[in-house]
Every structure is written in structure tokens, then in C-alpha cells.
Design a protein around this motif. Sequence first.
Motif, PDB file in Angstrom:
ATOM      1  N   ASP A  74       0.826  -1.304   0.007  1.00 46.48           N
ATOM      2  CA  ASP A  74       0.110  -0.142   0.130  1.00 46.48           C
ATOM      3  C   ASP A  74       0.797   1.267  -0.015  1.00 46.48           C
ATOM      4  N   GLY A  75       0.368   2.347  -0.599  1.00 51.25           N
ATOM      5  CA  GLY A  75       1.012   3.694  -0.393  1.00 51.25           C
ATOM      6  C   GLY A  75       2.030   4.152  -1.403  1.00 51.25           C
ATOM      7  N   LYS A  76       1.926   3.273  -2.509  1.00 50.12           N
ATOM      8  CA  LYS A  76       2.881   3.576  -3.497  1.00 50.12           C
ATOM      9  C   LYS A  76       2.033   4.622  -4.672  1.00 50.12           C
ATOM     10  N   ALA A  77       2.651   5.385  -5.364  1.00 51.80           N
ATOM     11  CA  ALA A  77       2.313   6.227  -6.392  1.00 51.80           C
ATOM     12  C   ALA A  77       1.887   5.580  -7.746  1.00 51.80           C
ATOM     13  N   ASP A  78       2.973   4.262  -7.880  1.00 51.77           N
ATOM     14  CA  ASP A  78       2.869   3.864  -9.276  1.00 51.77           C
ATOM     15  C   ASP A  78       3.050   2.225  -8.993  1.00 51.77           C
ATOM     16  N   TYR A  79       1.702   1.447  -9.929  1.00 52.63           N
ATOM     17  CA  TYR A  79       1.635   0.137  -9.713  1.00 52.63           C
ATOM     18  C   TYR A  79       1.704  -0.514 -10.865  1.00 52.63           C
ATOM     19  N   SER A  80       2.537   0.167 -11.824  1.00 55.20           N
ATOM     20  CA  SER A  80       2.893  -0.604 -13.182  1.00 55.20           C
ATOM     21  C   SER A  80       3.596  -1.768 -13.378  1.00 55.20           C
ATOM     22  N   ALA A  81       4.556  -1.844 -12.547  1.00 56.30           N
ATOM     23  CA  ALA A  81       5.276  -3.019 -12.272  1.00 56.30           C
ATOM     24  C   ALA A  81       4.462  -4.157 -11.703  1.00 56.30           C
ATOM     25  N   GLU A  82       3.591  -3.948 -10.854  1.00 49.78           N
ATOM     26  CA  GLU A  82       2.848  -5.206 -10.344  1.00 49.78           C
ATOM     27  C   GLU A  82       1.660  -5.265 -11.296  1.00 49.78           C
ATOM     28  N   VAL A  83       1.159  -4.457 -11.957  1.00 51.59           N
ATOM     29  CA  VAL A  83       0.119  -4.726 -13.156  1.00 51.59           C
ATOM     30  C   VAL A  83       0.830  -5.436 -14.293  1.00 51.59           C
ATOM     31  N   GLY A  84       1.880  -5.046 -14.758  1.00 49.88           N
ATOM     32  CA  GLY A  84       2.680  -5.589 -15.771  1.00 49.88           C
ATOM     33  C   GLY A  84       2.750  -7.155 -15.562  1.00 49.88           C
ATOM     34  N   ALA A  85       3.137  -7.596 -14.233  1.00 52.52           N
ATOM     35  CA  ALA A  85       3.545  -9.009 -13.946  1.00 52.52           C
ATOM     36  C   ALA A  85       2.122  -9.587 -14.060  1.00 52.52           C
ATOM     37  N   LEU A  86       0.875  -9.121 -13.601  1.00 51.21           N
ATOM     38  CA  LEU A  86      -0.418  -9.698 -13.542  1.00 51.21           C
ATOM     39  C   LEU A  86      -0.603  -9.914 -14.784  1.00 51.21           C
ATOM     40  N   ALA A  87      -0.549  -8.873 -15.692  1.00 51.17           N
ATOM     41  CA  ALA A  87      -1.126  -9.083 -17.031  1.00 51.17           C
ATOM     42  C   ALA A  87      -0.278 -10.204 -17.703  1.00 51.17           C
ATOM     43  N   SER A  88       1.062 -10.351 -17.545  1.00 49.47           N
ATOM     44  CA  SER A  88       1.926 -11.345 -18.080  1.00 49.47           C
ATOM     45  C   SER A  88       1.274 -12.707 -18.054  1.00 49.47           C
ATOM     46  N   VAL A 103      -8.775  -8.645  -6.611  1.00 51.15           N
ATOM     47  CA  VAL A 103      -8.261  -7.709  -5.981  1.00 51.15           C
ATOM     48  C   VAL A 103      -8.405  -7.654  -4.643  1.00 51.15           C
ATOM     49  N   ALA A 104      -7.600  -8.332  -3.798  1.00 49.03           N
ATOM     50  CA  ALA A 104      -7.787  -8.611  -2.355  1.00 49.03           C
ATOM     51  C   ALA A 104      -6.938  -7.481  -1.617  1.00 49.03           C
ATOM     52  N   GLY A 105      -7.488  -6.315  -1.816  1.00 50.62           N
ATOM     53  CA  GLY A 105      -6.820  -5.036  -1.148  1.00 50.62           C
ATOM     54  C   GLY A 105      -7.718  -4.036  -0.555  1.00 50.62           C
ATOM     55  N   TYR A 106      -7.266  -2.911  -0.542  1.00 48.82           N
ATOM     56  CA  TYR A 106      -8.081  -1.902   0.255  1.00 48.82           C
ATOM     57  C   TYR A 106      -8.528  -0.685  -0.706  1.00 48.82           C
ATOM     58  N   VAL A 107      -9.761  -0.422  -0.396  1.00 47.67           N
ATOM     59  CA  VAL A 107     -10.320   0.537  -1.207  1.00 47.67           C
ATOM     60  C   VAL A 107      -9.714   1.889  -1.254  1.00 47.67           C
ATOM     61  N   ASP A 108      -9.305   2.410  -0.291  1.00 46.50           N
ATOM     62  CA  ASP A 108      -8.682   3.745  -0.143  1.00 46.50           C
ATOM     63  C   ASP A 108      -7.134   3.666  -0.325  1.00 46.50           C
ATOM     64  N   GLN A 109      -6.607   2.380  -0.622  1.00 44.65           N
ATOM     65  CA  GLN A 109      -5.094   2.469  -0.862  1.00 44.65           C
ATOM     66  C   GLN A 109      -4.748   1.673  -2.098  1.00 44.65           C
ATOM     67  N   GLY A 110      -3.798   0.650  -1.879  1.00 45.46           N
ATOM     68  CA  GLY A 110      -3.146   0.100  -3.112  1.00 45.46           C
ATOM     69  C   GLY A 110      -4.156  -0.667  -3.977  1.00 45.46           C
ATOM     70  N   GLY A 111      -5.197  -1.241  -3.349  1.00 44.82           N
ATOM     71  CA  GLY A 111      -6.284  -2.001  -4.317  1.00 44.82           C
ATOM     72  C   GLY A 111      -6.632  -0.938  -5.374  1.00 44.82           C
ATOM     73  N   SER A 112      -7.041   0.292  -4.834  1.00 41.45           N
ATOM     74  CA  SER A 112      -7.516   1.023  -5.896  1.00 41.45           C
ATOM     75  C   SER A 112      -6.646   1.759  -6.916  1.00 41.45           C
ATOM     76  N   GLY A 113      -5.392   1.702  -6.555  1.00 37.72           N
ATOM     77  CA  GLY A 113      -4.170   2.141  -7.112  1.00 37.72           C
ATOM     78  C   GLY A 113      -3.712   0.744  -8.591  1.00 37.72           C
ATOM     79  N   ILE A 114      -4.148  -0.448  -8.027  1.00 45.63           N
ATOM     80  CA  ILE A 114      -3.756  -1.529  -8.960  1.00 45.63           C
ATOM     81  C   ILE A 114      -5.032  -1.468  -9.984  1.00 45.63           C
ATOM     82  N   ILE A 115      -6.207  -0.995  -9.463  1.00 44.84           N
ATOM     83  CA  ILE A 115      -7.373  -1.012 -10.525  1.00 44.84           C
ATOM     84  C   ILE A 115      -7.057   0.109 -11.717  1.00 44.84           C
TER      85      ILE A 115
END
Length: 398
Positions: free
Chosen positions: A205-219, A227-239
Motif C-alpha cells: 500500500d501507499g505507492k504512487a505507481d503500480y505499473s510494475a505489479e500490473v505488468g506482472a499480473l497482465a503477463s 483484487v484483495a486490497g483496500y479501497v482507499d489504498q493499493g487496491g484502487s491503485g492496482i485498478i
Amino acid sequence: MKKLLMATSAAAMMAGSAFAAGHADEVKIGVILGFTGPLESITPAMGAGAEMAMAEVTESGALLGGATVTSVRGDSTCIDAGAATAAAERLVTSDNVNAIMGADCSGVTGAILQNVARANGVVMISPSATSPGLSTAEDDGLFFRTAPSDARQGVIITEILQDRGVSEVALTYTNNDYGKGLADAFQAAFEAAGGTVTISAAHEDGKADYSAEVGALASAGGEVLVVAGYVDQGGSGIIRSSLDSGAFDTFYLPDGMVGAVLNDNFGAELNGSYGAYPGTDNAGAGKFVELAEAAGFDGTGAFAPESYDAAALIMLAMQAAGSADSADFKDHVFDVANAPGVEIMPGELARGLELIAAGEDIDYVGASAVELIGPGESAGNYQEIEFADGVYSTINYR
């Protein structure tokens, strides 16, 4: 056996009227939730739900010979175990609360249980801590939860995905007790049912950029991203990163991801996505929503009904014990929560207290169809949601 316990409790109340009058003029309940942090958009309604139950009981004058009930808030932060422990310690040692309604997130709940509640013999009832690990935690009979374990949620997610014909998903989870526990429970259930999890990857949580994580998920691929995360944090960033990059356009949203802020932040971008969070369509749920509206808050929010119920169970158990001391009432939580007995709904706490005082059994149904099982946790009811026209709404109950 329950009749005998209740009759004994009633006798104790009469014999101990001096205690009720002299030591329970004010009952204090700590309300410790993440008023700041990754769930801060849903905790206001949770706190309001618990405090509505307290106000109802105070107005009735029926608790322990006329005790008033006062809420004392503490901020769990949801994610900082040290800060949560310090906040709980203040509630117990400085504010002298009789019990704790909370905490919210699983990690801080476990920390408070072990470091504060057990050390001081204080009852905790959490409305939203769902980690399966809490089912087997040492608790000295002090810990309960009106939310179901994520072992149950893992099955619910699997059923919803299967009903929609989804057989392959990618999975990301917030890197803490809640996220890991839910991810493991879901993956086990989904794979046992024949599904495939292409990747199970933690995110911070708390990151400004989740492109690396999403890249791995997409691959890794998958028809849906869970998305088992938090609505006010990283989960929404991933989305957000997934939508912007085109990696995924359909998401499954578990309980920690469900909140009205999704409508504000994503709107029609989430059309076709779906999920679930604890909830029921029983009569008590509808009554709670009405009471909440009259009190000025949204009773349909995640875990607001469970918060009302957690506070209600604390006070009803006190009445059954004839005492506001956790050591006395901890053994009465199951008695008031489950059948047999007169069913008690939201808005009927005065009636419940009066029946207990008269030596009668009650079965507290409440706002979330409370039924405690095993180690003192909810058996589990869920409402399925789906996004359409830029907002989510409930489409089914499970």
C-alpha cells in the motif's frame, strides 16, 4: 442450560444491585477503527453504527439498573500495529473502557488482542477483522467477531466466479494478514473447484505507481483480476493502473474493496465488475438501514451493520452477566447471540435488556443475522454486488 444461566444472571443482577448502581453508572466501550488509513472512507459509518446502539441502550435506561453507555474512540490506522496497540492501551488504561468494539483490519486486531486485550482481560468484538488466522488465535475467551472468516469468503468468491463461467483469474493482495489470509483461502477454494490462479502476487500500500505489479499480473493473464486490497489504498491503485494500461477491464472486488468511493473514483470504468461483502436481506438489515438514515449516516456501507451488532452484543452480554466486567460477561456473549430465545432486531435493544433482566432467553439476530459459531465468529452471510451505469448495487445474497 441456557435457561439456568439466564436465571442465575437475573438473580445475580438483583443481588448485585449495589454494584449496578454504584459501579456501572457509566459503561465505557472503546471504538477502535481505522479512522485514518486505507479504510478511512468506510469507518465513519462503522463507528456511527456502534454508537447508535450505545445511544439506544442509554436512552432505554435498561442496562444494569440505568447505566449510561459512552463511546471512547481510538484510531487503529488499520495497518500500523504499534500505533493500534498504543491507542488500545490508552483506551484500557487511561480511559478505563469496559470492552472494545473493534478493531477493523486483521493485523491490528491480532496485535491488540495479544498485547492489550489478553493482558488486561478485556473483551473485544470485531465487526470486520476477517483473517482465518484469528479463528485459532489464543484469546482466553475474550475475542469475538460479527464478521465471517475469510475461509468462508474464499468459498463465496469461488462460487460467484464459477456462476459467471470464469475459470482462470489473476490474483493480487495487500501484503498483510488480511490480504494473505484471503488470497490463500480463495486460491485453495478456487483450485479445489477446478479453477486456475495464474499468479498470486502481493502489492504494498501507499505507492504512487503500480505499473510494475500490473505488468506482472497482465503477463500471467486471466479472465478477471481479483483484487484483495483496500479501497482507499493499493487496491484502487492496482485498478487504476490496470485500466489505464488496458491490462484488465473486469475485476472481482472482495470486502475490503467495497465502498462508495469506488463510484466516485471509477464510475462507468468499472461497469461489468463485481464482488461481495458481508450482508444479509433479513428484516433486521432493513430496519438498521432505516435507523441509520434517521441518525444521519449510510447504513448500507460495508461493516456498518456488523459494528452495530458488535456493540449490541457487548451490552446484552453485560446485562446477562449482571456486570460490566469483561471477566464476568465474556461467557455470556454466545448466550445472547444464538438461539433459543426471543429474536431481537435493531431498535429492540431495550426489549432485549428487559427480557434478560426478567430471566428470559433472547436470540440476538440484529442487523447482520448474527449467529456465532466455533471460536466466536459469524457463520457468514454475503451480498453480491455488480457495477452498472457507473455505480455498484446489490444483486444477490449468499
